[in-house]
Design a protein around this motif. Sequence first.
Motif, PDB file in Angstrom:
ATOM      1  N   ALA A  88       0.810  -1.219   0.000  1.00 56.55           N
ATOM      2  CA  ALA A  88       0.000   0.000   0.000  1.00 56.55           C
ATOM      3  C   ALA A  88       0.845   1.271   0.000  1.00 56.55           C
ATOM      4  CB  ALA A  88      -0.945   0.001   1.209  1.00 56.55           C
ATOM      5  N   ASP A  89       2.056   1.213   0.535  1.00 56.73           N
ATOM      6  CA  ASP A  89       2.900   2.408   0.603  1.00 56.73           C
ATOM      7  C   ASP A  89       3.750   2.615  -0.644  1.00 56.73           C
ATOM      8  OD1 ASP A  89       1.910   2.914   3.125  1.00 56.73           O
ATOM      9  OD2 ASP A  89       3.596   1.967   4.157  1.00 56.73           O
ATOM     10  N   ALA A  90       3.727   1.670  -1.565  1.00 52.94           N
ATOM     11  CA  ALA A  90       4.525   1.800  -2.788  1.00 52.94           C
ATOM     12  C   ALA A  90       4.024   2.982  -3.605  1.00 52.94           C
ATOM     13  CB  ALA A  90       4.450   0.520  -3.607  1.00 52.94           C
ATOM     14  N   ALA A  91       4.971   3.700  -4.217  1.00 58.41           N
ATOM     15  CA  ALA A  91       4.623   4.907  -4.973  1.00 58.41           C
ATOM     16  C   ALA A  91       5.402   4.951  -6.280  1.00 58.41           C
ATOM     17  CB  ALA A  91       4.932   6.146  -4.131  1.00 58.41           C
ATOM     18  N   GLU A  92       4.881   5.726  -7.210  1.00 58.14           N
ATOM     19  CA  GLU A  92       5.572   5.955  -8.481  1.00 58.14           C
ATOM     20  C   GLU A  92       6.980   6.458  -8.188  1.00 58.14           C
ATOM     21  OE1 GLU A  92       6.023   5.836 -12.500  1.00 58.14           O
ATOM     22  OE2 GLU A  92       4.191   5.251 -11.444  1.00 58.14           O
ATOM     23  N   GLY A  93       7.953   5.933  -8.882  1.00 55.26           N
ATOM     24  CA  GLY A  93       9.338   6.337  -8.674  1.00 55.26           C
ATOM     25  C   GLY A  93      10.110   5.451  -7.724  1.00 55.26           C
ATOM     26  N   ASP A  94       9.408   4.596  -6.964  1.00 60.08           N
ATOM     27  CA  ASP A  94      10.097   3.640  -6.096  1.00 60.08           C
ATOM     28  C   ASP A  94      10.794   2.598  -6.959  1.00 60.08           C
ATOM     29  OD1 ASP A  94       8.970   4.992  -3.973  1.00 60.08           O
ATOM     30  OD2 ASP A  94       7.640   3.360  -3.363  1.00 60.08           O
ATOM     31  N   ILE A  95      11.883   2.059  -6.441  1.00 56.00           N
ATOM     32  CA  ILE A  95      12.679   1.075  -7.165  1.00 56.00           C
ATOM     33  C   ILE A  95      12.630  -0.257  -6.427  1.00 56.00           C
ATOM     34  CG2 ILE A  95      15.012   0.471  -7.958  1.00 56.00           C
ATOM     35  CD1 ILE A  95      13.748   2.790  -9.521  1.00 56.00           C
ATOM     36  N   GLU A  96      12.536  -1.332  -7.203  1.00 54.18           N
ATOM     37  CA  GLU A  96      12.579  -2.685  -6.657  1.00 54.18           C
ATOM     38  C   GLU A  96      13.879  -3.357  -7.073  1.00 54.18           C
ATOM     39  OE1 GLU A  96      10.331  -6.988  -7.251  1.00 54.18           O
ATOM     40  OE2 GLU A  96       9.356  -5.161  -7.982  1.00 54.18           O
ATOM     41  N   LEU A  97      14.573  -3.916  -6.114  1.00 56.04           N
ATOM     42  CA  LEU A  97      15.691  -4.797  -6.428  1.00 56.04           C
ATOM     43  C   LEU A  97      15.043  -6.126  -6.774  1.00 56.04           C
ATOM     44  CD1 LEU A  97      18.988  -5.293  -4.477  1.00 56.04           C
ATOM     45  CD2 LEU A  97      17.884  -7.052  -5.826  1.00 56.04           C
ATOM     46  N   LYS A  98      15.058  -6.480  -8.048  1.00 61.21           N
ATOM     47  CA  LYS A  98      14.326  -7.637  -8.528  1.00 61.21           C
ATOM     48  C   LYS A  98      15.101  -8.936  -8.352  1.00 61.21           C
ATOM     49  CE  LYS A  98      11.519  -4.849 -11.519  1.00 61.21           C
ATOM     50  NZ  LYS A  98      10.213  -5.037 -10.923  1.00 61.21           N
ATOM     51  N   ARG A  99      16.403  -8.897  -8.609  1.00 57.04           N
ATOM     52  CA  ARG A  99      17.212 -10.111  -8.497  1.00 57.04           C
ATOM     53  C   ARG A  99      18.664  -9.745  -8.209  1.00 57.04           C
ATOM     54  NH1 ARG A  99      14.486 -10.116 -12.975  1.00 57.04           N
ATOM     55  NH2 ARG A  99      16.244 -10.078 -14.401  1.00 57.04           N
ATOM     56  N   LEU A 100      19.268 -10.526  -7.323  1.00 59.41           N
ATOM     57  CA  LEU A 100      20.705 -10.423  -7.057  1.00 59.41           C
ATOM     58  C   LEU A 100      21.212 -11.849  -6.881  1.00 59.41           C
ATOM     59  CD1 LEU A 100      23.420  -9.182  -6.325  1.00 59.41           C
ATOM     60  CD2 LEU A 100      22.522  -8.682  -4.050  1.00 59.41           C
ATOM     61  N   TYR A 101      21.993 -12.302  -7.860  1.00 58.06           N
ATOM     62  CA  TYR A 101      22.511 -13.673  -7.841  1.00 58.06           C
ATOM     63  C   TYR A 101      23.983 -13.673  -8.234  1.00 58.06           C
ATOM     64  CZ  TYR A 101      17.819 -15.661  -7.510  1.00 58.06           C
ATOM     65  OH  TYR A 101      16.565 -16.014  -7.083  1.00 58.06           O
ATOM     66  N   VAL A 102      24.740 -14.502  -7.536  1.00 60.24           N
ATOM     67  CA  VAL A 102      26.144 -14.758  -7.855  1.00 60.24           C
ATOM     68  C   VAL A 102      26.291 -16.273  -7.899  1.00 60.24           C
ATOM     69  CG1 VAL A 102      28.519 -14.515  -7.042  1.00 60.24           C
ATOM     70  CG2 VAL A 102      26.910 -12.613  -6.754  1.00 60.24           C
ATOM     71  N   SER A 103      27.005 -16.775  -8.910  1.00 60.30           N
ATOM     72  CA  SER A 103      27.178 -18.224  -9.023  1.00 60.30           C
ATOM     73  C   SER A 103      27.790 -18.785  -7.742  1.00 60.30           C
ATOM     74  CB  SER A 103      28.048 -18.568 -10.236  1.00 60.30           C
ATOM     75  OG  SER A 103      29.352 -18.076 -10.056  1.00 60.30           O
ATOM     76  N   ALA A 104      27.427 -20.000  -7.416  1.00 60.14           N
ATOM     77  CA  ALA A 104      27.842 -20.618  -6.148  1.00 60.14           C
ATOM     78  C   ALA A 104      29.349 -20.580  -5.950  1.00 60.14           C
ATOM     79  CB  ALA A 104      27.330 -22.052  -6.066  1.00 60.14           C
ATOM     80  N   ARG A 105      30.124 -20.803  -7.001  1.00 55.57           N
ATOM     81  CA  ARG A 105      31.581 -20.850  -6.820  1.00 55.57           C
ATOM     82  C   ARG A 105      32.197 -19.482  -6.562  1.00 55.57           C
ATOM     83  NH1 ARG A 105      35.091 -20.245 -11.205  1.00 55.57           N
ATOM     84  NH2 ARG A 105      34.052 -19.697 -13.143  1.00 55.57           N
TER      85      ARG A 105
END
Length: 170
Positions: A84-101
């Motif tokens: 409900a508090d989300a607003a235009e201009g807010d940013i979402e970190l959608k994915r952060l992945y680093v290979s296991a090794r």
Amino acid sequence: MPLSIRRATLADAEALSAIAIATYTETWGDSYPPQDLHDFLQAHYSTVPQQQELADPRSAIWLLHEGDAVVGYLAAGANTLPHADAAEGDIELKRLYVSARHQGSGHGARLMDTFMAWLDHPQRRRLWVGVWEDNLGAQRFYARYGCRKAGEYDFIVGASRDREFILCRP
């Protein structure tokens, strides 16, 4: 060889798709029925969705390279998390992945620091992140960047529903 970070371009769609599918499968592949996982990966992480994301002016993606190989990434864009508090201009970190090794060497933090510098320039913006409820390591990681639990929602892969926490950094 030191790992480098650079901003992705539309020309990186295939490499982004490959690392997205590889790291998601490496991390969550045993969590879902094979056909559900395959369908989800094709719908969200195949080349065409990556091209669309890279072409979106509200998106920003960074690639972690070991020489010519992409070994991790961070994708961000306009917030789509249901809050409900989300607003235009807010940013979402959608994915952060680093290979296991390559995990455990600070590369995730390097990607996050690069993203945070972009996020807060020229002014600080609100950040949203969705994290699986049992991924305590990720919750602690994002807490170091000022993110706190603000809600919950269901993350759906095929017939599976995972409870996700919505984190927010005001």
